[in-house]
Write a protein that holds these residues in place. Structure first.
Motif, short mmCIF file in Angstrom:
data_model
loop_
_atom_site.label_atom_id
_atom_site.label_comp_id
_atom_site.label_asym_id
_atom_site.label_seq_id
_atom_site.Cartn_x
_atom_site.Cartn_y
_atom_site.Cartn_z
N VAL A 1 0.85 -1.13 0.12
CA VAL A 1 0.05 0.00 0.10
C VAL A 1 0.83 1.29 0.06
N LYS A 2 1.91 1.11 0.83
CA LYS A 2 2.86 2.39 0.85
C LYS A 2 3.38 2.70 -0.21
N VAL A 3 3.91 1.27 -0.72
CA VAL A 3 4.77 1.64 -2.15
C VAL A 3 3.70 2.28 -3.20
N HIS B 1 3.31 5.70 -3.08
CA HIS B 1 4.63 6.42 -3.22
C HIS B 1 5.01 6.98 -1.92
N ALA B 2 4.63 6.23 -0.70
CA ALA B 2 5.12 6.79 0.70
C ALA B 2 6.59 6.17 1.01
N MET B 3 7.12 5.25 0.21
CA MET B 3 8.45 4.57 0.33
C MET B 3 8.84 4.10 -0.96
N TRP B 4 10.19 3.81 -0.94
CA TRP B 4 10.76 3.34 -2.05
C TRP B 4 10.58 3.91 -3.38
N HIS B 5 10.53 5.59 -3.21
CA HIS B 5 9.94 6.39 -4.22
C HIS B 5 11.28 7.19 -4.47
N ARG B 6 11.22 7.39 -6.21
CA ARG B 6 12.39 7.87 -6.48
C ARG B 6 12.60 9.36 -6.32
#
Length: 421
Positions: free
Chosen positions: A374-376, A379-384
């Protein structure tokens, strides 16, 4: 989960992301091409010799310098097409990065599940071996029947087979992860948190955020704008661009000179009308594709959020079941030691406890994976991108509810989400 800096480095080096980068480079080049237009100056040089009967020969030449000229409306449309194409390629690059992050999460979770299962199976084998040693001693002392020894030998053999299968699964999962992301270092041993973290915030807020930040929707929207501009450009091209030139002539050995202007206009409208109709159909198809992408992204967003809630609940129930079956197995072992229960009853209780422990371990990793997914996707984590890149997409307090005040969950660009599910 692996650190974000290692994840981003591993994702950036994947061939899918590099291919998307090449597509973006091409789109930028095409935008520059449309900026300058398709027309280039053309130079025509015609040297010739004229021979007149009864007279001498004359050297003559003709020079034509011409260039096509776009109508002003066409130049504007070309710039619009180039900009939309660049934006679509940029968002497609970001979507390739996001797809790689989801793929990494899936492979990482598969490896964790397999590694955790192998660790548990090895611990279970060690427990069976200790039990067999104890039963062997009791048989030697005449305190247990020899058939108990045979039953424990069978249990140990089954546990050894389970260990071999679990280790093979772990090696296969690790190979899949290392092959897809060779630049991502793996830890020497598995480290799981004490307990999974539930998904904070409301379902509606997460679904809205995923849809607002979806690069897939953004790409489809940019392509739709590009196709619409191309359709308008094709309609405008029914009025062809003129070719304007300067013509210089030297005849009769330089005795005669001519200087003129040429204007060339292509004739015929049937082909251009069909081309405009085809471009219009492409634009309608792109709009329909955008609607389908919005529908699919919204559906997938609701599914991943719902799954994150469900898997956390499943982990809680599996944890409770593991505690209960472990307690039952402990009581069965004490009952067998006191002679109150037979070996078969103790073996059944022990196997039930082991399978419940394995199910709880899998449920824990499933819960971690689902919340991370969900967070990916949001774009809450592992986002460029850097924090703040999506500030324009943040839901207003009215969108997230009146209780917005919870911590913003790992990423400064995330709006505060209301607690609860």
């Amino acid at each position: 989960l692996p650190p974000q800096e290692l994840v981003l480095r591993a994702i950036q080096s994947t061939p899918e992301v590099r291919a998307a980068q090449a597509v973006l480079d091409r789109a930028e080049a095409e935008a520059r091409m449309r900026q300058v237009g398709p027309h280039e100056p053309q130079l025509t040089l015609i040297p010739q010799t004229r021979r007149i009967d009864g007279d001498r020969r004359y050297r003559e030449w003709e020079i034509d310098l011409s260039r096509g000229v776009r109508w002003p409306g066409k130049a504007r449309l070309d710039r619009e097409i180039g900009q939309a194409g660049r934006e679509a390629a940029s968002l497609a690059f970001e979507d390739a990065h996001h797809a790689a992050a989801r793929r990494l999460l899936g492979l990482w979770s598969d490896w964790q599940r397999a590694a955790a299962a192998a660790t548990l199976r090895e611990a279970q084998l060690a427990a069976w071996q200790r039990e067999r040693t104890a039963v062997t001693r009791r048989v030697q002392l005449g305190d247990a029947a020899s058939r108990d020894q045979v039953a424990l030998d069978a249990a140990v053999a089954q546990a050894e087979a389970a260990v071999a299968q679990a280790q093979a699964d772990a090696d296969t999962a690790q190979l899949a992860l290392s092959s897809a992301f060779p630049d991502l270092p793996l830890p020497e041993r598995l480290r799981l948190p004490a307990a999974p973290t539930p998904l904070d915030g409301s379902d509606t807020s997460w679904v809205t955020l995923i849809q607002q930040r979806s690069h897939e929707i953004g790409t489809a929207a940019a392509i739709a704008r590009k196709k619409d501009a191309e359709a308008r450009r094709a309609r405008a091209d029914r009025l062809p661009d003129p070719l304007i030139g300067l013509r210089m002539i030297s005849d009769r050995g330089g005795r005669e000179h001519a200087l003129g202007v040429t204007v060339t206009v292509p004739l015929g409208v049937s082909y251009r009308a069909a081309e405009a109709a085809a471009a219009g159909a492409d634009a309608m198809g792109a709009e329909a594709e955008l609607s389908m992408v919005r529908r699919d992204v919204g559906r997938d967003a609701r599914q991943v959020v719902t799954l994150a809630r469900a898997r956390y609940t499943i982990w809680q129930r599996q944890q409770q079941a593991a505690v209960a079956t472990r307690s039952s197995a402990d009581k069965a072992e004490r009952g067998y030691a006191l002679g109150e229960l037979g070996l078969d009853e103790m073996l059944i209780a022990r196997r039930a406890a082991q399978e419940a422990e394995l199910a709880a371990s899998r449920a824990e990793i499933d819960a971690i994976e689902s919340v991370t997914r969900v967070k990916v996707d949001a774009h809450a984590m592992w986002h460029r991108h850097d924090p703040g890149d999506h500030d324009e997409d943040m839901p207003t307090p009215a969108d997230t509810g009146s209780d917005a005040g919870t911590a913003s969950l790992l990423h400064p660009a995330l709006p505060a989400l209301p607690a609860g599910g």
